[in-house]
Each structure stands twice: as C-alpha cells, then as structure tokens.
Design an enzyme around this catalytic site. Structure first.
Site, PDB file in Angstrom:
ATOM      1  N   ASP A 168     -17.195   1.376  -3.227  1.00 17.79           N
ATOM      2  CA  ASP A 168     -17.298   1.969  -1.889  1.00 17.79           C
ATOM      3  C   ASP A 168     -18.695   1.693  -1.357  1.00 17.79           C
ATOM      4  O   ASP A 168     -19.648   2.400  -1.682  1.00 17.79           O
ATOM      5  CB  ASP A 168     -17.025   3.473  -1.919  1.00 17.79           C
ATOM      6  CG  ASP A 168     -16.823   4.044  -0.522  1.00 17.79           C
ATOM      7  OD1 ASP A 168     -17.448   3.517   0.426  1.00 17.79           O
ATOM      8  OD2 ASP A 168     -16.040   4.996  -0.360  1.00 17.79           O
ATOM      9  N   ARG A 229      -2.725   3.773   2.866  1.00 20.26           N
ATOM     10  CA  ARG A 229      -1.994   3.174   3.978  1.00 20.26           C
ATOM     11  C   ARG A 229      -1.368   1.863   3.513  1.00 20.26           C
ATOM     12  O   ARG A 229      -1.983   1.076   2.792  1.00 20.26           O
ATOM     13  CB  ARG A 229      -2.918   2.916   5.172  1.00 20.26           C
ATOM     14  CG  ARG A 229      -3.286   4.180   5.956  1.00 20.26           C
ATOM     15  CD  ARG A 229      -2.062   4.761   6.656  1.00 20.26           C
ATOM     16  NE  ARG A 229      -2.359   5.910   7.490  1.00 20.26           N
ATOM     17  CZ  ARG A 229      -2.264   7.179   7.089  1.00 20.26           C
ATOM     18  NH1 ARG A 229      -1.919   7.445   5.832  1.00 20.26           N
ATOM     19  NH2 ARG A 229      -2.512   8.174   7.923  1.00 20.26           N
ATOM     20  N   ASP A 253       3.172   4.927  -2.466  1.00 19.35           N
ATOM     21  CA  ASP A 253       3.627   6.029  -1.605  1.00 19.35           C
ATOM     22  C   ASP A 253       3.662   5.611  -0.150  1.00 19.35           C
ATOM     23  O   ASP A 253       4.223   6.325   0.680  1.00 19.35           O
ATOM     24  CB  ASP A 253       2.702   7.241  -1.772  1.00 19.35           C
ATOM     25  CG  ASP A 253       3.172   8.447  -0.976  1.00 19.35           C
ATOM     26  OD1 ASP A 253       4.365   8.799  -1.083  1.00 19.35           O
ATOM     27  OD2 ASP A 253       2.352   9.036  -0.248  1.00 19.35           O
ATOM     28  N   GLU A 258       7.380   1.729   7.718  1.00 20.77           N
ATOM     29  CA  GLU A 258       7.990   2.969   7.250  1.00 20.77           C
ATOM     30  C   GLU A 258       8.965   3.494   8.286  1.00 20.77           C
ATOM     31  O   GLU A 258       8.661   3.485   9.476  1.00 20.77           O
ATOM     32  CB  GLU A 258       6.900   4.012   6.960  1.00 20.77           C
ATOM     33  CG  GLU A 258       5.984   3.611   5.817  1.00 20.77           C
ATOM     34  CD  GLU A 258       4.916   4.644   5.492  1.00 20.77           C
ATOM     35  OE1 GLU A 258       4.894   5.724   6.133  1.00 20.77           O
ATOM     36  OE2 GLU A 258       4.102   4.388   4.588  1.00 20.77           O
ATOM     37  N   HIS A 277       6.086   8.397   1.253  1.00 21.01           N
ATOM     38  CA  HIS A 277       4.878   8.845   1.963  1.00 21.01           C
ATOM     39  C   HIS A 277       4.733  10.364   1.840  1.00 21.01           C
ATOM     40  O   HIS A 277       4.739  11.096   2.835  1.00 21.01           O
ATOM     41  CB  HIS A 277       4.907   8.417   3.436  1.00 21.01           C
ATOM     42  CG  HIS A 277       3.532   8.371   4.041  1.00 21.01           C
ATOM     43  ND1 HIS A 277       3.179   7.507   5.050  1.00 21.01           N
ATOM     44  CD2 HIS A 277       2.401   9.092   3.768  1.00 21.01           C
ATOM     45  CE1 HIS A 277       1.913   7.695   5.389  1.00 21.01           C
ATOM     46  NE2 HIS A 277       1.424   8.651   4.621  1.00 21.01           N
ATOM     47  N   GLY A 279       2.076  11.893   0.357  1.00 16.02           N
ATOM     48  CA  GLY A 279       0.697  12.264   0.068  1.00 16.02           C
ATOM     49  C   GLY A 279       0.273  13.600   0.648  1.00 16.02           C
ATOM     50  O   GLY A 279      -0.356  14.413  -0.026  1.00 16.02           O
ATOM     51  N   ALA A 280       0.610  13.829   1.907  1.00 20.72           N
ATOM     52  CA  ALA A 280       0.232  15.085   2.566  1.00 20.72           C
ATOM     53  C   ALA A 280       1.435  16.000   2.754  1.00 20.72           C
ATOM     54  O   ALA A 280       1.347  17.001   3.473  1.00 20.72           O
ATOM     55  CB  ALA A 280      -0.411  14.798   3.917  1.00 20.72           C
TER      56      ALA A 280
END
Length: 311
Positions: A168, A229, A253, A258, A277, A279-280
């Site tokens: 990063d 993403r 995920d 999508e 998807h 994740g949240a």
C-alpha cells in the site's frame, strides 16, 4: 429541502432525519432515479446499486449533497460532482468488520475445500472424495491495500498465526507498524504469499490490478481473494490461471458484472468459491452505514463539517 432515500436504510437511522425542520423525506425502493426525482431532489441517500453517471447527474439540477452508505464509491461520477460543486460523502468505517470477516471466510473455504466437502456430502459420499486441506497457521498472507478493511484482515489473520505482509504505497509506515505488518512491493508480495487478498477501491489505478502480468509473477499454488471490487481483477486472466492451476483457488465475493452472468466461465470451475457480494451484507454493517450516512446529512443541514467527504 427535499431528501430522497434510495435502497435500504434502517428506520432508526431515518428517524433522526424526521426530527429536522423544513425537510421533506421521500422513500423509494426503485434503485435508479426517475425524471421527477432527478428534478426535485436536493439531498440523495443511496447505496451501491444506484448508479450516478455523468448523464444521470446532468439531469439533477438541484442536488447539493449525495451520501452513499457504502465504503466503495465507483458507482458515482466524482469528477462530475467536483466540477459541479456537488458534495459527496461515504461511510468507509461501517463495513470494516463485516468485509474483513468475509475475506477470512473465503480464505478458509478455499484452503479447506469446503465446496468439495459440501458436494461430497450431498452425493452421500464422505471425505475420501475431498482433497486434503491446509491450515492458515504458518502461511503468508499478502494484503493489497492496508486501509480500514485491509488492516482489520491483518488483525484477524494474525489471530490464525499467519505472517502478514502488505502493499500500500499510500499508507505511512506508522500504519504498518500499528498492525505489525511487513511492507512489501507488489511483485515481491505476489511471489512470496500463500494467499493474496485485495482490499482497494476501484480506480483507474487499481482496475485490473491482477492481470496477466501480475499473474506471471504470482507464486504457483497461491490462493487469490477478492472482496473489494470486481474490476480490480481481470476475470479472464484469472480464469486461465485457475484452469492451468497456476493459482490453486480463488475466493470471490465481487465480480466485474453483477449479478454474475449465468454464462460466466468462473461458474464452471471447481476451484472457485464464490459469494454474492456479501461483504457489507450484515445487519450490523447496514445499520452502521445507515446511521453514519444520516449523521452526515444532519451535519450538512446544520452547515457543519461532514466527515469522509470524497468531494
């Protein structure tokens, strides 16, 4: 002030807005905006399923503030908003635990062959039909993106006694020190990791970050996790690497398109563990995101500084 709420927001969070004076609230579960909504809305609350392209935003003459109750923001044309003085905020802290836990779940499912085990038990077979797995303990995890979610993945992985490295370039050395993570270059990380997990926003810089060139550097037998993403991974290049077994498995995920198309080649592979998807997609994450998004609107209405602004 006309406030339009799209998609899922919790009632307790929206109750905060109902206490505000001179505010007209409208709920709509139709994910995209119609002409009347575009013309009348001053403040818009959305989630990632509502796509705000330049063409859509150009019809929204009154919009002053957009809040997306998500950590990602690639569904909003930020450049258009910047040029037209439309303030945009998101809720990057809301899904930290939820997304990180899902990434660990994907790792475990891949390394322990749970998909094969489920297939075997449904066929009235037993573990002789399932490849022998490995432990996370002692493995090297390479994290791409040591931000809010990536740092939480690091904490959880260390609980499994994994060695954690990360790439990063935007995080300071203090972030790596705080989470006891070794800083690494991208190519170096791909070569040295047993599992590579992506936790970056989708930008022009990160699009197809895992591509043919990156896959050429990756260590044979690596497991790839993508819970950020879909566009971060070149799915066709990933497919070829999975078929050739250059990559042992992938836990995905998110996808470039999508819902995942029925004709997607990824559906045909036994060494891919996929989720929709998620994740949240927990009560806790949705509640926290709703609350943080509404709090941002309240601050905006009070002419106070709004945290986590993108524009």
């Amino acid at each position: 002030m006309n406030i339009l709420i799209k998609d899922v927001y919790t009632p307790d969070a929206l109750a905060l807005l109902q206490t505000k004076e001179n505010v007209n609230l409208t709920r709509s579960y139709n994910i995209q905006l119609n002409e009347a909504e575009l013309e009348e809305t001053d403040i818009l609350l959305i989630r990632s399923r509502t796509k705000l392209s330049k063409e859509v935003l150009a019809k929204a003459k009154k919009i002053e503030f957009i809040v997306t109750a998500t950590s990602g923001y690639d569904h909003i044309d930020l450049e258009y908003c910047r040029q037209n003085q439309i303030k945009v905020a998101h809720t990057p802290d809301a899904n930290r635990d939820s997304a990180a836990e899902l990434a660990i779940m994907l790792m475990l499912n891949c390394i322990r062959h749970s998909r094969d085990a489920l297939t075997s038990i449904k066929a009235n077979n037993w573990r002789q039909e399932v490849p022998r797995g490995h432990t996370l303990s002692g493995k090297t995890l390479g994290i791409i993106g040591l931000g809010r979610v990536g740092s939480r993945v690091a904490e959880l992985a260390q609980g499994f006694k994994m060695k954690v490295t990360a790439f990063d370039p935007y995080q300071p050395d203090e972030q790596f020190q705080t989470y006891h993570v070794e800083r690494s270059g991208y190519t170096e990380l791909l070569k040295q990791s047993d599992i590579v997990s992506y936790h970056v926003p989708l930008t022009e810089e990160t699009r197809y970050m895992l591509n043919d060139r990156a896959l050429a550097s990756i260590s044979k037998g690596t497991i790839v996790i993508n819970a950020c993403r879909g566009g971060v991974v070149d799915e066709q290049a990933l497919y070829q690497a999975l078929v050739s077994r250059k990559i042992a498995a992938a836990g995905l995920d998110v996808f470039e398109q999508e819902p995942l198309p029925k004709a997607s080649d990824l559906r045909t592979l036994p060494n891919v563990f996929m989720t929709t998807h998620l994740g949240a997609y927990t009560y806790e994450s949705i509640s926290a995101a709703s609350r943080q998004a509404v709090q941002a609107v309240c601050l905006f209405l009070e002419n106070k500084e709004v945290p986590c602004c993108l524009v």
